[in-house]
Scaffold this active site. Structure first.
Site, PDB file in Angstrom:
ATOM      1  N   LYS A  68       2.276  -2.892  14.624  1.00  0.00           N
ATOM      2  CA  LYS A  68       2.140  -4.056  13.739  1.00  0.00           C
ATOM      3  C   LYS A  68       2.700  -5.280  14.465  1.00  0.00           C
ATOM      4  CE  LYS A  68       5.496  -3.857  10.229  1.00  0.00           C
ATOM      5  NZ  LYS A  68       5.993  -3.615   8.864  1.00  0.00           N
ATOM      6  N   LYS A 128      -4.213   1.013   8.456  1.00  0.00           N
ATOM      7  CA  LYS A 128      -3.304   0.374   7.520  1.00  0.00           C
ATOM      8  C   LYS A 128      -3.901  -0.960   7.135  1.00  0.00           C
ATOM      9  CE  LYS A 128       0.900   1.177   5.936  1.00  0.00           C
ATOM     10  NZ  LYS A 128       1.963   0.473   6.640  1.00  0.00           N
ATOM     11  N   GLU A 177       0.039   5.278  -1.484  1.00  0.00           N
ATOM     12  CA  GLU A 177       1.349   4.616  -1.525  1.00  0.00           C
ATOM     13  C   GLU A 177       1.712   4.156  -2.936  1.00  0.00           C
ATOM     14  OE1 GLU A 177       2.241   1.619   1.496  1.00  0.00           O
ATOM     15  OE2 GLU A 177       2.756   0.244  -0.119  1.00  0.00           O
ATOM     16  N   SER A 230       9.039   2.294   5.103  1.00  0.00           N
ATOM     17  CA  SER A 230       9.700   0.985   5.232  1.00  0.00           C
ATOM     18  C   SER A 230      11.225   1.074   5.209  1.00  0.00           C
ATOM     19  CB  SER A 230       9.298   0.000   4.123  1.00  0.00           C
ATOM     20  OG  SER A 230       7.918  -0.051   3.918  1.00  0.00           O
TER      21      SER A 230
HETATM   22  O1  LIG Z   1       8.363  -2.181   9.206  1.00  0.00           O
HETATM   23  P1  LIG Z   1       8.975  -1.170   8.292  1.00  0.00           P
HETATM   24  O2  LIG Z   1      10.004  -1.734   7.342  1.00  0.00           O
HETATM   25  O3  LIG Z   1       9.508   0.010   9.070  1.00  0.00           O
HETATM   26  O4  LIG Z   1       7.792  -0.626   7.348  1.00  0.00           O
HETATM   27  C1  LIG Z   1       6.668   0.069   7.849  1.00  0.00           C
HETATM   28  C2  LIG Z   1       5.610   0.251   6.728  1.00  0.00           C
HETATM   29  O5  LIG Z   1       6.165   1.031   5.722  1.00  0.00           O
HETATM   30  C3  LIG Z   1       5.137  -1.099   6.177  1.00  0.00           C
HETATM   31  O6  LIG Z   1       4.547  -1.798   7.227  1.00  0.00           O
HETATM   32  C4  LIG Z   1       4.153  -0.958   5.030  1.00  0.00           C
HETATM   33  C5  LIG Z   1       4.231  -0.068   4.016  1.00  0.00           C
HETATM   34  N1  LIG Z   1       3.177  -0.214   3.169  1.00  0.00           N
HETATM   35  C6  LIG Z   1       2.399  -1.200   3.619  1.00  0.00           C
HETATM   36  C7  LIG Z   1       1.199  -1.698   3.103  1.00  0.00           C
HETATM   37  C8  LIG Z   1       0.568  -2.679   3.803  1.00  0.00           C
HETATM   38  C9  LIG Z   1       1.124  -3.211   4.966  1.00  0.00           C
HETATM   39  C10 LIG Z   1       2.327  -2.736   5.486  1.00  0.00           C
HETATM   40  C11 LIG Z   1       2.960  -1.705   4.820  1.00  0.00           C
END
Ligand SMILES: O=P(O)(O)OC[C@@H](O)[C@@H](O)c1c[nH]c2ccccc12
Length: 271
Positions: A68, A128, A177, A230
């Site tokens: 990302k 994603k 999710e 996340s």
């Molecule tokens: O960067 P982090 O805090 O490690 O999180 C990753 C991921 O969970 C996060 O990018 C994410 C979770 N659900 C999403 C939905 C859309 C875009 C991004 C996400």
């Protein structure tokens, strides 16, 4: 059931509907169907859920390592940004799977990043993005995705069911999710998903708390695999999760900010 859509998500999804209209006029559905069937020959699904299960069965964590470039809450995370190099580094560091952001407007992602990352390694890859339409599911398979993300907060039960079913028919896995109880109920009622992602980030406020996972995990049937998503940054975060029997992780920022993302992965997850 009516679920409230968080504000930033509303904005992203509104833009997503516009983007889909643009894409449909550029590449007709029929062309994508052809591309998806070609992909099923040359880029057959690699088994996303299976790769996670395999790591976990060996006593390791199942890590979905994210590629990302930027996020709406944190801005640019990595520059220069080289998806193929990152993919190789993750594979070497012991990732089970990759997650590649393909949303352009809010995450500076691109479909090409998924194609490049997947071609550079053997790992299964999740697309994603903010998937709200069948067109995007077909597109995911056409570019080689092995799994898609469906975010319960921006989908009705009926839509979840349709998109989940379509992804499965195309041979992909689905990660659904959720980040609260009504969304969890929706996911369990309307999908057949094996993979349930619990997002620790509140989509209203961007606030992060690993407690989200602990609060919701009790309502997940034991045949499902919970993926904590996340806010995982330290070995302590990982240890806390594993103590509570959570062994699948989705991690982005902590890796993206490291010089060598795969080394960082090994540092956080090696026992
Ligand atoms: O960067 P982090 O805090 O490690 O999180 C990753 C991921 O969970 C996060 O990018 C994410 C979770 N659900 C999403 C939905 C859309 C875009 C991004 C996400």
């Amino acid at each position: 059931m009516q679920i409230e859509t968080p504000t930033i998500l509303k904005k992203i999804v509104a833009r997503k509907y516009e983007e889909i209209i643009e894409r449909k006029s550029h590449t007709p559905y029929g062309n994508l169907e052809v591309a998806a069937s070609v992909a099923n020959v040359h880029n057959a699904p690699r088994g996303f859920a299976q790769a996670l299960r395999h790591k976990i069965a060996n006593g390791q964590a199942g890590v979905i390592a994210e590629i990302k470039q930027a996020s709406p809450s944190k801005g640019v995370l990595r520059n220069p940004f080289l998806p193929a190099d990152i993919a190789r580094s993750y594979e070497k560091g012991g990732a089970a799977c990759l997650s590649v952001l393909t949303d352009k407007d809010f995450f500076q992602g691109h479909e090409d990043f998924l194609v490049e990352a997947r071609a550079a390694c053997q790992l299964p890859v999740i697309r994603k993005d903010f998937i709200v339409d069948e067109y995007q599911v077909l597109e995911a398979r056409a570019i080689g995705a092995d799994c898609i993300l469906l975010i319960a907060a921006c989908l009705s039960g009926e839509k979840l069911r349709a998109l989940d079913g379509m992804a499965r028919d195309l041979g992909m896995d689905v990660l659904v999710e959720v980040h609260n109880r009504p969304e969890m109920e929706l996911a369990l009622e309307f999908t057949e998903t094996e993979l349930l992602g619990i997002n620790n980030r509140d989509l209203h406020t961007f606030e992060l708390s690993l407690d989200h996972t602990f609060e919701l995990m009790g309502s997940v049937p034991s045949d499902r695999l919970i993926v904590t998503e996340s806010g995982i940054h330290t070995r302590d975060d990982v240890a806390l999760m594993r103590e509570k029997d959570i062994h699948a992780f989705l991690v982005g920022e902590a890796f993206m900010r490291a010089d060598d993302p795969g080394e960082k992965l090994a540092e956080l997850f090696q026992s």
